[in-house]
Design an enzyme around this catalytic site. Structure first.
Site, short mmCIF file in Angstrom:
data_model
loop_
_atom_site.label_atom_id
_atom_site.label_comp_id
_atom_site.label_asym_id
_atom_site.label_seq_id
_atom_site.Cartn_x
_atom_site.Cartn_y
_atom_site.Cartn_z
N CYS A 1 59.58 64.54 58.22
CA CYS A 1 59.40 63.55 59.29
C CYS A 1 58.46 62.43 58.89
O CYS A 1 58.50 61.36 59.46
CB CYS A 1 58.89 64.24 60.56
SG CYS A 1 57.35 65.13 60.30
N GLN B 1 61.81 62.65 67.30
CA GLN B 1 61.97 62.94 65.87
C GLN B 1 63.19 63.81 65.61
O GLN B 1 64.05 63.48 64.79
CB GLN B 1 60.70 63.67 65.37
CG GLN B 1 60.74 64.05 63.92
CD GLN B 1 60.58 62.85 63.02
OE1 GLN B 1 59.66 62.07 63.17
NE2 GLN B 1 61.48 62.68 62.06
N ARG C 1 64.88 56.51 63.18
CA ARG C 1 64.03 56.59 64.37
C ARG C 1 64.24 55.34 65.23
O ARG C 1 64.29 55.42 66.45
CB ARG C 1 62.54 56.68 63.97
CG ARG C 1 62.13 57.91 63.18
CD ARG C 1 62.18 59.18 64.02
NE ARG C 1 61.43 59.09 65.25
CZ ARG C 1 60.11 59.27 65.38
NH1 ARG C 1 59.39 59.56 64.34
NH2 ARG C 1 59.54 59.17 66.57
N HIS D 1 58.24 67.28 69.51
CA HIS D 1 58.46 65.91 69.01
C HIS D 1 59.96 65.61 69.15
O HIS D 1 60.68 65.51 68.16
CB HIS D 1 57.97 65.82 67.57
CG HIS D 1 57.76 64.42 67.08
ND1 HIS D 1 57.93 63.30 67.88
CD2 HIS D 1 57.38 63.95 65.85
CE1 HIS D 1 57.68 62.22 67.16
NE2 HIS D 1 57.34 62.58 65.94
N ARG E 1 51.98 59.67 73.48
CA ARG E 1 51.67 60.61 72.39
C ARG E 1 50.29 61.17 72.70
O ARG E 1 49.30 60.44 72.64
CB ARG E 1 51.69 59.89 71.04
CG ARG E 1 51.12 60.72 69.92
CD ARG E 1 51.33 60.10 68.56
NE ARG E 1 52.69 60.26 68.09
CZ ARG E 1 53.10 60.12 66.83
NH1 ARG E 1 52.23 59.83 65.89
NH2 ARG E 1 54.35 60.26 66.50
N ASP F 1 57.24 69.76 56.79
CA ASP F 1 56.29 68.88 57.46
C ASP F 1 54.89 69.29 56.99
O ASP F 1 54.74 70.34 56.34
CB ASP F 1 56.44 69.02 58.99
CG ASP F 1 55.56 68.06 59.78
OD1 ASP F 1 55.00 67.11 59.18
OD2 ASP F 1 55.41 68.25 61.01
N1 CP Z 1 57.26 60.95 62.11
C1 CP Z 1 56.43 60.34 62.95
O1 CP Z 1 56.42 60.55 64.19
O2 CP Z 1 55.62 59.43 62.35
P1 CP Z 1 54.38 58.71 63.00
O3 CP Z 1 53.33 59.76 63.27
O4 CP Z 1 53.93 57.71 61.97
O5 CP Z 1 54.81 58.06 64.29
N1 NVA Z 2 53.45 67.84 62.78
C1 NVA Z 2 52.94 66.50 62.58
C2 NVA Z 2 54.02 65.50 62.83
C3 NVA Z 2 53.61 64.06 62.61
C4 NVA Z 2 54.73 63.11 62.89
C5 NVA Z 2 51.73 66.28 63.47
O1 NVA Z 2 51.79 66.65 64.64
O2 NVA Z 2 50.74 65.72 63.00
#
Ligand code: CP
Ligand code: NVA
Length: 297
Positions: free
Chosen positions: A255, A131, A283, A128, A101, A215
């Site tokens: 999400c 997700q 997930r 993502h 990530r 989101d």
């Molecule tokens: N939805 C999601 O990816 O959550 P986190 O950022 O907590 O991993």
């Molecule tokens: N769009 C959000 C998703 C988090 C799971 C971010 O990137 O922070």
């Protein structure tokens, strides 16, 4: 499947169906696959915080008989303590698989390029995929995939980009409503096979919705824009009035994490039509399916 999971754009329709079938099987018999990844170790390189992605991958690996090692931003200090390519080359001598990530998608691709073991995209500023795969799996479980319209309200971010690729593969139509200047990227629209309609009003977009998805307005890494975004997005809140304009049985998805009172109200997030916790649970089942497909073929 390719060696790595970078984007849903790279998956074929049969590969996506295969992931859905495997996730369903792993979900049904959750505790009976302890041998599947015995002796395998997953590394999680995370530059940003995480609850769902980190925990579902770690628990998933454990339930499949393997191990995991969390490498947060202070552990290996990618690009600061050592070059990204050095870290990736070395880690791929120790590990069987990596979830990364990163802030920038370019950095994620650099890890992929320098790793001999499969690398899974655990979120970048662009995409993502884990997700969106588990979200579409959730829609399939709840409503099937035929004739579904998913309405995305809000910021055209990483989650939306992956939903566009995923929905395009499975035939889900999308309506998207965002403030001016925050709508979907042309290149993603061009590369997605999704049947998309773009709106500048949330009220118009939700008519006929089977699923309403939103989101956060400010994603991780955009914190400096928080106040400006709060002003720009205020007409794009998913609240009860908006929900009433969709189909009676429309489901609400997010999400998570949610900024309650901003992109979604408590009433809707906690309401009967919200499926966000089922969505988060899935997930786990989807990450397990991804791990098995990448590591066992
Ligand atoms: N939805 C999601 O990816 O959550 P986190 O950022 O907590 O991993
Ligand atoms: N769009 C959000 C998703 C988090 C799971 C971010 O990137 O922070």
């Amino acid at each position: 499947m390719n060696k790595d999971l970078v984007s849903i754009k790279d998956l074929s329709v049969p590969e996506i169906s295969g992931l859905f079938d495997l996730a369903a099987e792993l979900k049904k018999n959750r505790k009976s696959h302890e041998q599947m990844l015995k002796g395998h170790t997953l590394g999680l390189i995370f530059e940003k915080p995480s609850n769902r992605t980190r925990v579902s991958f770690e628990v998933g690996m454990f339930e499949l008989g393997g191990n995991s090692i969390y490498l947060g931003s202070e552990e290996i200090r990618l690009g600061k303590r050592e070059a990204v390519k050095d870290a990736a080359k070395v880690l791929s001598r120790y590990l069987d698989c990596i979830v990364a990530r990163t802030f920038s998608h370019a950095r994620f691709l650099e890890i992929v390029k320098n790793s001999d073991v499969p690398v899974i995209n655990g979120l970048t500023d662009l995409l993502h995929p884990c997700q969106a795969l588990s979200d579409i799996f959730t829609i399939k479980e709840k409503k099937g995939l035929n004739g579904i319209t998913l309405v995305f309200i809000g910021d055209a971010n990483n989650v939306l980009n992956s939903l566009l690729y995923g929905c395009g593969k499975v035939g889900i139509k999308m309506n998207i409503a965002s403030p001016k200047g925050y709508g979907p990227r042309e290149d993603i629209l061009e590369n997605s096979a999704c049947d998309v309609k773009i709106f500048d009003s949330a009220e118009d977009a939700v008519k006929g919705a089977d699923v309403i998805y939103t989101d956060v307005w400010t994603s991780m890494g955009q914190e400096k824009e928080y106040k400006k975004r709060l002003r720009r997005f205020k007409k794009f809140q998913v609240n009860s009035e908006l929900l009433n304009l969709a189909k009676k049985d429309a489901m609400v998805m997010h999400c998570l994490p949610a900024h309650r009172g901003e992109e979604i109200t408590d009433e809707v997030l906690d309401g009967k039509q919200s499926i966000v916790v089922d969505q988060a649970e899935n997930r786990l089942h989807m990450q397990k399916a991804i791990l098995v497909k990448l590591l066992r073929g």
